[in-house]
Design a protein around this motif. Structure first.
Motif: not given
Length: 126
Positions: A5-8, A21-22, A120
């Motif tokens: 799950v990626e974010s940022g 982030s992953c 993302t």
């Protein structure tokens, strides 16, 4: 169930920074190599950076070397991509992916990677 799950991601001006982030789960973190890829509209997905679970082997594509830094927190099973001095040409969907050990980190063929996150979006304006 394996999950990445990626974010940022987000929108920044040229010269700015973002940290992706992953977060990984569902497998043994230490048995995989991790890579960041990106895909711009109308272009093929390309490898950006990769890291071995020990952190001893790291690879950067020429286009990002010196500006991006890949790292990890093995206690959190999380991989990061710090992106500095961003350029408009860095605009793309960024994906985190994993593959089993046994290959040099410098080989970043998409078909060698087993699991992928949803991506993302990173947008850099001039």
């Amino acid at each position: 169930q394996v999950q990445l799950v990626e974010s940022g991601g987000g929108s920044v001006q040229a010269g700015g920074s973002l940290r992706l982030s992953c977060a990984t789960s569902g497998f043994t973190y230490s048995r995989n190599t991790y890579g960041w890829f990106r895909q711009a509209p109308g272009k093929e997905r390309e490898g950006v950076a990769a890291i071995s679970p020990s952190g001893l082997s790291i690879y950067y594509a020429d286009a990002v070397r010196g500006r991006f830094t890949i790292s990890q927190d093995t206690a959190k099973n999380t991989v990061y991509l710090q992106m500095n001095s961003l350029k408009p040409e860095d605009t793309a969907m960024y994906y985190c992916a994993s593959r089993r050990l046994g290959f040099p980190v410098s080989i970043m063929n998409t078909y060698d990677y087993d699991y992928w996150g949803q991506g993302t979006q990173v947008t850099v304006s001039s």
